[in-house]
Enzyme design. Structure first.
Site, short mmCIF file in Angstrom:
data_model
loop_
_atom_site.label_atom_id
_atom_site.label_comp_id
_atom_site.label_asym_id
_atom_site.label_seq_id
_atom_site.Cartn_x
_atom_site.Cartn_y
_atom_site.Cartn_z
N GLY A 147 -15.14 3.80 -15.30
CA GLY A 147 -14.23 4.42 -16.18
C GLY A 147 -15.00 6.20 -16.06
O GLY A 147 -15.46 6.58 -14.91
N SER A 148 -14.98 6.90 -17.00
CA SER A 148 -15.22 8.39 -17.00
C SER A 148 -16.81 8.73 -16.64
O SER A 148 -16.96 9.79 -15.93
CB SER A 148 -14.72 9.04 -18.02
OG SER A 148 -13.41 8.98 -18.33
N THR A 149 -17.61 7.87 -16.67
CA THR A 149 -18.83 7.84 -16.28
C THR A 149 -19.03 8.39 -14.70
O THR A 149 -19.74 9.09 -14.38
CB THR A 149 -19.92 6.86 -16.74
OG1 THR A 149 -19.44 5.68 -16.23
CG2 THR A 149 -20.05 6.81 -18.31
#
Length: 635
Positions: free
Chosen positions: A290-292
């Site tokens: 995801g966004s990490t």
């Protein structure tokens, strides 16, 4: 003539006798001088018997000397069947005390062997059971010392430490990985007996056991305690499918803390399923980040010069269409006109699709490879996974777009922490490790040390500096606000990844995560927290994992002695943020003047006099609006 014949025969007999004596003397000399050692060994093997004395296993310590795996002394039952005069009686009494059938005990008592260790029912006996056996005072029945592994903190760090079997052999984790170092050399009490097992009147020989080598870890137990506490709270609050946390020193690759849920108690590992025992989630679990993962994409885009974080802009209408698919932003209607720094702060997927397009698949995937994704990090723990990355020839425009914002690739937590550590430490990718020193058990002298291992360079120091600033900006002004700590420079990035099952994305089933750096301008620790499918909470990582990360960060700050710093990016205020005031200097002021300058803070006066001579907190400190200021009055 007759006498001459007799004389000749006598001389021959004398010659034969002399020769025989010479042969005998030579044989005795050979036996005594040359073959003595071999014959003595054979004789000792025939007469000698040994009662084993188990060696202590090497201890496992944290970086500050806290004992994480120790030994306790227990007692085990050993029989010398030939010395047991009344086998029927001995078998009956021992079976009753050990709570086993007499038939089972007969197998030991009547066994034709010199020494019989009663296993498993006679191993690691309680003091109460051992006392009962000792009070029987039976010939041929002995109680010998045995070392048992003991983990004083139960389930803490269990997947890293692992566990041992009943014979003290390492079966999992560090106990298995470093079994050769940790295993000691057993000792014995040697005695001598005849063929019937009766003791001979020869002094016993004591061979002292040799403890195994102690191992000192990179783990800081104060940080580990924080991870264990917060993950237990996560389980209580959200009932997740799993949860995990890792803390790394980005400048060395040293693991400062590692934990996951579900967990187990290493003292009682047999009570748990193999699925729980074998899966050290921070190094084994593989899922879409995801966004990490946007930290990696942004680093690559800055390094390649395709974006300037603060000068270049992107207009977010709310979605983009790639390869026949619509990729939307989490914010309905989009974020509108924004810099690429704001794209990162807002975690705007369409903005990262643009970054991926600017980089192109060859460049983006070269950085994914450079940061170590798709390969094991080489951490000194067993069971590491390597994740899944698209083969370059299978990457189309849609795969490029989704990879740019962390969807479609599968990575492990340890890969993410290692990669982000390289992003913020100046661009150096270090191999993660948990064992620091090997110690001589008697003196704690370091026998061998493990130093940091540079795998390769990833990005320039200039890009790293920009990324540290950008991540601090995410916490101060973007989606990481709930990890903000006043007075400390915290960088971070949230992540919310939709889970995949049978090649389809699940509905309302996410892995929520948060990646944090402290302090952002001079990183001492990188923290990663992930929660799989939390229940009864808003499906936003900023509300779920960021506050948990903040509490762990406070403990990291305390454990590492990180001091407050100037120059932090000011946090964008929200309606529910606490209000802080900077305490003015009121020393030398009258009480009336001090009251006016300290408003609206509560004031507590002590002493008598006209002016303030001491104040607490000191001038310049930030305090909550509900805080109390204590003033000492004097002349």
């Amino acid at each position: 003539m007759f006498f001459k014949s007799i004389d000749k025969r006598i001389r021959i007999v004398l010659l034969i006798i002399t020769a025989m004596f010479i042969v005998i003397i030579l044989k005795v000399a050979y036996v005594q001088l040359i073959n003595y050692s071999k014959l003595n060994t054979l004789a000792n093997d025939l007469w000698s018997r040994e009662l084993p004395i188990a060696a202590d296993r090497g201890r496992i310590l944290d970086r500050n000397g806290v004992v994480l795996a120790d030994n306790i002394t227990t007692t085990s039952l050993v029989l010398i069947p030939s010395q047991i005069s009344d086998k029927e009686k001995a078998s009956t009494l021992l079976a009753e005390i050990l709570n086993v059938s007499k038939k089972e005990m007969d197998k030991h008592v009547y066994k034709e062997t010199s020494i019989e260790r009663v296993h498993p029912e006679g191993r690691q006996l309680s003091y109460e059971v051992a006392d009962k056996i000792a009070n029987l005072k039976l010939d041929g029945v002995y109680l010998v010392k045995e070392s048992k592994r003991y983990y004083p903190y139960g389930s803490s760090l269990s997947h890293v430490l692992g566990y041992v079997g009943i014979d003290n052999q390492g079966l999992s984790g560090l106990e298995l990985e470093y079994d050769n170092y940790l295993t000691g050399e057993n000792g014995a009490i040697k005695y001598f007996s005849d063929a019937k097992g009766n003791n001979l009147n020869i002094s016993e020989i004591y061979e002292q056991p040799q403890s195994g080598i102690d191992i000192q870890l990179t783990i800081d137990y104060n940080i580990q305690k924080s991870l264990e506490r917060e993950l237990s709270n996560v389980v209580d609050m959200f009932n997740p499918d799993m949860a995990l946390a890792v803390v790394m020193d980005p400048n060395t690759g040293e693991i400062l803390g590692m934990s996951s849920r579900p967990t187990y108690d290493s003292n009682n590992y047999s009570n748990y399923s193999m699925e729980v025992l074998s899966r050290n989630l921070p190094i084994w679990a593989s899922y879409e980040p995801g966004s990490t993962f946007k930290i990696i994409t942004t680093s690559a885009a800055i390094e390649e010069g395709v974006i300037d974080l603060e000068k270049d802009t992107f207009f977010d209408s709310g979605s983009v269409h790639i390869g026949g698919a619509r990729i939307g932003c989490w914010k309905a209607g989009g974020h509108g006109h924004q810099t690429f720094l704001q794209v990162l702060e807002n975690s705007c997927n369409p903005g990262f699709v643009k970054m991926g397009q600017l980089l192109g698949k060859e460049k983006l995937f070269s950085y994914i490879d450079l940061f170590g994704f798709g390969a094991k990090t080489g951490i000194d723990l067993n069971g590491e996974g390597k994740g899944i990355v698209f083969p370059l020839d299978k990457v189309g425009e849609l795969e490029l777009a989704t990879t740019a914002f962390g969807q479609g690739v599968s990575v492990t937590p340890i890969q993410q922490v290692t990669a982000v550590s390289a992003v913020v430490n100046g661009g150096n990718l270090y191999k993660p490790y948990v064992v620091k020193n090997f110690l001589e058990p008697e003196t704690d002298t370091i026998i061998k040390s493990i130093d940091k291992t540079l795998v390769r360079k990833t990005i320039s120091k200039e890009t790293s500096d920009k990324m540290r600033y950008a991540l601090e900006s995410v916490v101060a002004r973007g989606g990481g606000k709930y990890a903000f700590i006043d007075g400390y420079r915290i960088g971070g990035k949230t992540g919310t990844a939709q889970k995949v099952e049978n090649r389809r994305y699940l509905v309302n089933n996410y892995i929520m995560s948060f990646m944090a750096v402290v302090p952002s301008n001079d990183p001492k620790a990188v923290l990663y927290v992930a929660i799989d499918n939390p229940k009864n909470t808003a499906l936003l990582s900023s509300y779920t994992t960021a506050p948990i990360a903040r509490r762990i960060l406070l403990d990291i700050i305390d454990a590492l002695g990180i001091v407050k710093q100037e120059g932090a990016i000011e946090k964008v205020k929200q309606w529910d943020d606490p209000v802080y005031y900077v305490v003015p200097n009121v020393i030398g002021k009258t009480s009336k003047e001090a009251t006016r300058e300290l408003y609206p803070l509560e004031i507590e006066y002590t002493g008598t006099g006209n002016k303030v001579i001491e104040q607490s907190p000191s001038a310049g400190e930030k305090v909550l609006s509900t805080s109390k200021v204590r003033l000492l009055l004097g002349d």
